[in-house]
Design a protein around this motif. Structure first.
Motif, short mmCIF file in Angstrom:
data_model
loop_
_atom_site.label_atom_id
_atom_site.label_comp_id
_atom_site.label_asym_id
_atom_site.label_seq_id
_atom_site.Cartn_x
_atom_site.Cartn_y
_atom_site.Cartn_z
N THR A 457 36.87 37.96 42.27
CA THR A 457 37.67 37.17 41.34
C THR A 457 38.07 38.08 40.18
N ALA A 458 39.28 37.86 39.67
CA ALA A 458 39.80 38.74 38.62
C ALA A 458 40.62 37.91 37.64
N CYS A 459 40.90 38.53 36.50
CA CYS A 459 41.63 37.87 35.42
C CYS A 459 42.61 38.88 34.82
N ARG A 460 43.83 38.42 34.53
CA ARG A 460 44.86 39.31 33.97
C ARG A 460 44.71 39.49 32.46
N HIS A 461 44.41 38.42 31.74
CA HIS A 461 44.36 38.46 30.28
C HIS A 461 43.04 37.84 29.80
N GLY A 462 42.75 38.05 28.54
CA GLY A 462 41.56 37.45 27.95
C GLY A 462 40.46 38.48 27.73
N GLY A 463 39.27 37.95 27.44
CA GLY A 463 38.14 38.83 27.15
C GLY A 463 37.54 39.45 28.38
N LYS A 464 37.77 38.88 29.58
CA LYS A 464 37.19 39.41 30.82
C LYS A 464 38.30 39.85 31.76
N THR A 465 39.12 40.76 31.32
CA THR A 465 40.20 41.25 32.18
C THR A 465 39.62 42.13 33.28
N GLY A 466 40.31 42.10 34.43
CA GLY A 466 39.86 42.89 35.57
C GLY A 466 38.93 42.10 36.47
N ILE A 467 38.15 42.81 37.27
CA ILE A 467 37.22 42.19 38.22
C ILE A 467 36.06 41.55 37.46
N SER A 468 35.74 40.31 37.85
CA SER A 468 34.63 39.62 37.19
C SER A 468 33.45 39.40 38.13
N GLU A 469 33.68 38.82 39.30
CA GLU A 469 32.58 38.51 40.23
C GLU A 469 32.93 38.97 41.63
N ALA A 470 31.87 39.21 42.43
CA ALA A 470 32.04 39.64 43.82
C ALA A 470 31.42 38.60 44.75
N PHE A 471 32.10 38.35 45.89
CA PHE A 471 31.64 37.38 46.88
C PHE A 471 31.43 38.13 48.19
N GLU A 472 30.19 38.26 48.58
CA GLU A 472 29.85 39.00 49.79
C GLU A 472 29.49 38.02 50.89
N GLY A 473 29.95 38.33 52.09
CA GLY A 473 29.68 37.45 53.23
C GLY A 473 30.33 37.95 54.50
N HIS A 474 31.49 38.61 54.37
CA HIS A 474 32.16 39.16 55.55
C HIS A 474 31.55 40.50 55.93
N MET A 475 31.69 40.83 57.20
CA MET A 475 31.21 42.11 57.70
C MET A 475 32.34 42.99 58.20
N GLY A 476 33.54 42.74 57.71
CA GLY A 476 34.70 43.55 58.05
C GLY A 476 35.73 43.43 56.93
#
Length: 643
Positions: A457-476
């Motif tokens: 998940t990512a954000c364009r503007h604000g205090g948390k710009t860029g990548i915020s969280e990662a979701f792992e589950g796929h193996m490809g």
């Protein structure tokens, strides 16, 4: 002085003598003329009386009574009064002067204008024109029911003429000259009727080959030719079903097809031998301004090195024509394309070289009208993700490349990005983005899929710009991602779907880093996935086996609701729902696009679909919790990716 006076006296005498001589000549001439008139007058009167008598005899021989004596007297009386003996010589002189003037009259030749006025047409009616004469022998030979076989409508009954005091006026055409008749005979059209005017034939000017080539090379001719050929192709390829049953006979057949399970039906294919052959479809997008238009991008054709590497075609699903509406190309393979949402004439493309190109269908050229520079300020890696976000008055083009760089552009100026950002997770290396999707109604928050099997998940503007969280589950690697964007009674915008090379589809929520459910019915790479635009629990997916699957989570979560396999053993790599939700377009690896119609009972949601989907999500969350508990007890984890 005396000589001068004498000369004057001589001149006066000479003038007096000349005047007397002239008067004497005039008097003698008058006397002479008077004597001749006295001789001629009785002779003229006698001749006129003899002529009158001869005329009367001639009229009597023809059976015409002669004129009465009063008339003759009336005619002759003025003469007698004029030449009476009591009047004397002056009256006689006046009569002779009039006769002499009449004899001296001269005739001249004048032009007479001719006018052809046809006589009035007298229309007469007879009994035969108003009634039908029936042969008695034929009438006797008829049967009792033969009367009804007569065509009584063919009887021509003329209305009775109405008499009125208004004059009868007809249109009279001007008289045709010999030249007009010759021109009319030379004309190769139908002969002129009574009421049709004579039309003149305009001579066609023959152009030389050089003049024809000059006209064909002009921009006006090219624009006209391209526009008219599209219209003619639509008309020629259109098929009209003349056996449509408006009484409802077809509805029974449709219901029987639905009962037989035909929920996906192939409507048509889009393929062009010149531009689609030996190319792979890399992206699809429907136009929101013109819903019948579909844009598709293609990669390079290795069998034809002289052709452009990148091709973008615009297809029209409204007409049955087999050629694209517009053909655009560029020097680099096009990896992604889309319509500019607020500019219906613009098409945006992301290339393998990292350039963003812009085409305009109003310009009579196939190459881009704008393109971004190849510099460090822009993209230098393939661009697989482009999208126009915002509103009519404030919108931007967002692009992401595999080097983890995200750029924001203005469509009016592509020389440099308005904003750029590096997508990195926890200060590590850049994320190699393969796909992205914005949350419904949001231009700031989005999710991206990457080559390292992780969703961010990512954000364009604000205090948390860029990548915020990662979701792992796929193996490809992640091949497709789509956020839920169906409007309705309940907001499902936090949920999104992903497809991967690991043969699975997964359902996620941005509020939970663990996937809610994994769909594992495929046996090959799953290349793309997308939610239905109108049904809250319906989505579509395509895989390398050529399968198109429709999943209705309210009915079944383990197997698809409907499936169809494309012919030819092709691999399907992209799918896009039409805005109406009643059809879906899929692209394959040989350059062919397949349009499938979705059955109404499958595509259209019922009133309770939103509440049912809430219960379905609750059940999936409960199953995810149980699965997590089992993994914590030492069971085989299904969420750890392969490194």
């Amino acid at each position: 002085m005396a000589d001068r006076k004498a000369e004057l006296e001589r001149k006066k005498l000479k003038l007096e003598q000349m005047r007397k001589e002239r008067e004497e000549k005039n008097r003698q001439r008058k006397v002479k003329e008077g004597g001749e008139e006295k001789k001629v007058a009785p002779t003229s009167s006698g001749q006129s009386q003899d002529l009158r008598a001869q005329t009367d005899e001639l009229l009597s021989s023809l059976g015409i009574p002669p004129a009465s004596g009063n008339d003759s007297q009336a005619v002759v009386q003025p003469v007698k009064e004029t030449v009476g003996p009591n009047e004397g010589a002056p009256a006689t002189s006046a009569v002779t002067t009039q006769q002499a003037s009449r004899r001296k009259a001269k005739l001249t030749v004048t032009k007479v204008g001719e006018t052809n006025i046809p006589p009035r047409e007298n229309v007469t009616y007879s009994k035969e024109t108003q009634t039908i004469v029936v042969d008695t022998t034929e009438k006797e030979a008829r049967g009792p029911w033969d009367y009804y076989d007569e065509d009584t409508d063919s009887i021509d009954v003329h209305p009775a003429p109405t008499h009125h005091k208004m004059p009868h006026v007809e249109n009279v055409h001007p008289t045709l000259t010999q030249e007009d008749i010759q021109k009319q005979e030379e004309k190769p059209s139908a002969p002129a009727t009574k009421d049709s005017p004579v039309t003149m034939v305009k001579k066609v000017i023959e152009l030389s080959e050089e003049e024809k080539k000059q006209i064909m090379m002009t921009e006006e001719f090219q624009t006209f030719f391209n526009k008219t050929t599209r219209v003619v192709e639509r008309a020629l390829d259109e098929e009209i079903d003349i056996f449509v049953d408006y009484a409802g006979g077809e509805s029974e057949d449709m219901e029987s097809d639905l009962r037989a399970g035909e929920r996906l039906k192939l409507q048509r294919n889009f393929f062009d031998e010149r531009w689609s052959k030996h190319r792979t479809v890399t992206s699809l997008d429907w136009s929101k301004q013109h819903p019948e238009l579909l844009v598709a991008s293609y990669n390079a054709n290795e069998d034809s090195p002289n052709d452009p590497d990148g091709v973008t075609l615009i297809w029209n699903s409204k007409f049955k024509k087999t050629t694209p509406e517009y053909v655009f190309h560029c020097q680099s393979p096009v990896m992604s394309s889309c319509f500019a949402e607020f500019h219906p004439n613009l098409v945006v493309g992301g290339t393998y070289s990292g350039q963003i190109v812009l085409w305009d269908n109003r310009v009579n050229k196939r190459t881009p009208i704008q393109r971004t520079p190849l510099s460090a300020a822009a993209h230098t890696h393939p661009v697989y993700c482009i999208n126009v976000v915002g509103t009519q008055n404030a919108h931007n083009l967002i692009s992401v490349s595999t080097d983890g760089k995200m750029c924001s552009w203005s469509l009016d100026m592509l020389s440099q990005p308005q904003d750029s950002m590096e997508l990195q997770h926890k200060q590590s290396k850049a994320v190699a983005v393969t796909c992205f999707s914005f949350l419904s109604g949001d231009v700031n928050n989005f999710v991206v899929g990457s080559e390292d099997c992780t969703v961010y998940t990512a954000c364009r503007h604000g205090g948390k710009t860029g990548i915020s969280e990662a979701f792992e589950g796929h193996m490809g690697p992640i091949t497709g991602i789509d956020c839920h964007n169906v409007p309705g009674q309940i907001d499902f915008s936090p949920y999104f779907l992903t497809s991967s090379f690991d043969w699975t589809l997964k359902l996620w929520s941005i509020k939970d880093q663990k996937f809610l459910h994994s769909f594992e019915d495929n046996s090959d790479y799953v290349y793309d996935v997308q939610w239905s635009p109108i049904h809250p629990a319906l989505f579509a997916s395509v895989d390398g086996d050529g399968r198109l699957d429709l999943w209705n989570l309210n009915n079944e979560t383990e197997v698809p609701t409907a499936s169809v396999v494309a012919e030819g053993g092709v691999a399907l790599n992209h799918c896009r729902w039409h805005g109406s939700g009643s059809s879906i377009a899929v692209g394959d690896d040989v350059g062919r696009i397949h349009i499938y119609d979705v059955a109404e009972n499958t595509a259209n949601p019922k009133m309770d679909e939103w509440s049912r989907f809430v219960r379905t999500l609750q059940e999936l969350k409960q199953q995810a919790v149980e699965r997590e508990e089992e993994s914590s007890l030492g069971s085989v984890s299904m969420t750890s990716p392969l490194r």
